[in-house]
Design an enzyme around this catalytic site. Structure first.
Site, mmCIF file in Angstrom:
data_model
loop_
_atom_site.group_PDB
_atom_site.id
_atom_site.type_symbol
_atom_site.label_atom_id
_atom_site.label_comp_id
_atom_site.label_asym_id
_atom_site.label_seq_id
_atom_site.Cartn_x
_atom_site.Cartn_y
_atom_site.Cartn_z
ATOM 1 N N ARG A 330 -81.616 -16.802 -43.534
ATOM 2 C CA ARG A 330 -81.771 -17.337 -42.415
ATOM 3 C C ARG A 330 -81.863 -18.568 -42.291
ATOM 4 O O ARG A 330 -81.361 -19.127 -41.453
ATOM 5 C CB ARG A 330 -83.483 -16.892 -42.127
ATOM 6 C CG ARG A 330 -83.202 -15.325 -42.143
ATOM 7 C CD ARG A 330 -84.515 -14.442 -41.374
ATOM 8 N NE ARG A 330 -84.543 -14.554 -40.352
ATOM 9 C CZ ARG A 330 -85.658 -15.085 -40.139
ATOM 10 N NH1 ARG A 330 -86.364 -16.076 -40.834
ATOM 11 N NH2 ARG A 330 -85.325 -16.139 -38.363
ATOM 12 N N CYS A 361 -72.411 -20.734 -54.247
ATOM 13 C CA CYS A 361 -71.334 -22.280 -54.107
ATOM 14 C C CYS A 361 -70.990 -22.469 -52.513
ATOM 15 O O CYS A 361 -70.009 -22.251 -51.996
ATOM 16 C CB CYS A 361 -70.190 -22.211 -54.642
ATOM 17 S SG CYS A 361 -70.259 -21.398 -56.253
ATOM 18 N N GLU A 362 -72.035 -22.905 -52.204
ATOM 19 C CA GLU A 362 -72.362 -23.593 -50.857
ATOM 20 C C GLU A 362 -73.677 -24.732 -51.059
ATOM 21 O O GLU A 362 -74.639 -23.893 -50.922
ATOM 22 C CB GLU A 362 -72.959 -22.820 -49.619
ATOM 23 C CG GLU A 362 -72.420 -21.388 -49.524
ATOM 24 C CD GLU A 362 -70.511 -21.622 -49.174
ATOM 25 O OE1 GLU A 362 -71.167 -22.632 -47.401
ATOM 26 O OE2 GLU A 362 -69.927 -21.191 -48.633
#
Ligand SMILES: *Cc1c(COP(=O)(O)O)cnc(C)c1O
Length: 431
Positions: A330, A361-362
């Site tokens: 969110r 991995c962001e």
């Protein structure tokens, strides 16, 4: 604390419903969704009792089950006598598997496939909330094949813009949902519907948005809907049997969020609608509401274990936890605020400012930015509050992470409502 089911115990640990969250995290492992069943039931009763008292015995709250959909939740809703709103065959299937029947189920969605429509009718869905003209004809065809009349409501866009996040307003004229009154499309939908022999129109639905604290928005949308009901009576002689005024009441994510007195707001809305019905000389329809977030939001929290702490001198600190956007997307989706604590250090000073981030991995895999935490180290337990709604139901397996379990608390006892996914679950459908 932001909700009265939260407290700090003698060990300085965060408790939910009187249960030590640190001990629960040791027992079940992390990440973990923890939910307070008593609170869910309490919230259901706020709606049920207030609606009965102010809107009459036949009024009904529907649990908007997209906010948290799993078998145990539907069992609780069945037990509490709530109706449900569903948005997919998957939610219908889950409700059926929990032993629910669908006479008080309302099927939403702006794009139900033919398969969804057949599946829902096979299982005797109570009502479709019809969004658009294609759907109307698809339902007519299916009902004709079955030689029956299908009950529906029409989703109407009242043209209301409550003060909430852009991504979660739904009642504006240019919304992807429903047919707008302003453009004449809503009236046309009524006209078409009344000409179809295998559809029985019960009334209208509107939903203005989510995380709404300004209850006056509901008075405005009710006003518009009641005028529309009167207009349809005058134009087509149509008697509205049901009016569904949607969901959307906000919950407290932070101390800044106001405390909403739900029974009081329902009373105001009820008085307004009753008065309006009298003024317009229309028979009071059965009133439905569709709370989601306010049923389960403050019943839940998420527990994580801290893995790494990274300090970038002159810039910022990062605390990485063993979950992230996979169990709570969110913040990444719309910057949602949350209250975050070190659950095992609740009485310590909160002087450590950090971004609490996930393990994906962001760079956007953030739970919350600029959080004031107690001095945090590896193996500390992080609690993110008010995650009962739109967390488990939005979870994914991105990075092949397994989804956390849902552990429920009832009268001080804990039990598993949804098991933790296993590595084997991840490859179950791989061929
Ligand atoms: C999402 C939704 C709800 C529930 O909204 P909350 O803000 O969670 O109460 C109700 N009705 C419809 C049609 C919805 O799409």
């Amino acid at each position: 604390m932001i909700c009265d089911n939260l407290s700090i115990n003698e060990k300085g640990h965060l408790s939910l419903a009187g249960v030590d969250t640190v001990e629960i995290s040791k027992k079940y492992g992390t990440p973990l969704y923890l939910m307070d069943e008593d609170r869910i039931r309490y919230n259901c009763n706020l709606y049920k009792n207030a609606m009965r008292a102010y809107l009459g015995e036949n009024s009904l709250p529907l649990y908007a089950s997209k906010v948290a959909s799993f078998k145990r939740i539907y069992e609780i809703m069945k037990d509490e006598g709530m109706g449900i709103d569903v948005v997919s065959s998957g939610e219908i299937y889950t409700a059926l598997r929990a032993g629910m029947t669908l006479e008080n189920a309302y099927f939403h969605s702006n794009n139900k496939t033919d398969w969804d429509i057949e599946y829902a009718m096979d299982n005797r869905i109570g009502y479709f909330v019809v969004d658009n003209i294609e759907e109307l004809y698809a339902i007519e065809n299916e009902a004709k094949k079955r030689d029956m009349q299908q009950a529906i409501l029409l989703r109407i866009t009242p043209g209301i813009d409550p003060d909430t996040l852009e991504a979660i307003t739904t009642g504006k004229v240019d919304s992807k949902f429903g047919s707008a009154i302003e453009t004449g499309q809503a009236e046309n939908m009524v006209k078409y519907t009344l000409s179809l022999p295998h559809i029985k129109l019960y009334g209208f639905h509107c939903h203005i948005g989510s995380q709404v604290f300004d209850a006056d928005s509901y008075l405005r949308s009710s006003d518009i809907m009641m005028n529309f009901i009167k207009d349809m009576k005058d134009k087509f002689g149509f008697e509205t049997l049901q009016l569904d005024i949607g969901g959307g009441f906000g919950v407290r994510y932070t101390e800044e969020d106001p405390i909403l007195d739900i029974p009081y707001e329902i009373k105001r809305i009820a008085e307004f609608i009753l008065e309006k019905a009298k003024e317009l000389s229309i028979t009071m329809p059965k009133i439905l509401m569709e709370p989601g977030r306010s049923i389960v939001g403050d019943a839940g929290l998420t527990l994580y274990t801290v893995g790494t702490i990274k300090s970038i001198p002159g810039y910022k600190n990062y605390v990485s936890v063993d979950g992230g956007m996979t169990d709570n997307p969110r913040f990444a989706l719309y910057g949602s605020p949350y209250s975050v604590y070190v659950a095992n250090k609740m009485n310590e000073d909160r002087n450590f400012i950090a971004d609490v981030v996930g393990r994906c991995c962001e760079s956007g895999d953030i739970i919350q930015q600029n959080v004031s935490l107690a001095n945090t180290g590896r193996y500390d337990i992080i609690a993110v509050l008010t995650t009962g709604a739109y967390n488990y139901s939005m979870a994914s397996n991105y990075n092949r992470l397994t989804r956390p379990p849902v552990v429920m608390l009832k009268s001080g006892k804990d039990y598993i409502a949804v098991k933790r996914e296993t590595l084997e679950d991840l490859v179950r459908n791989d061929v």
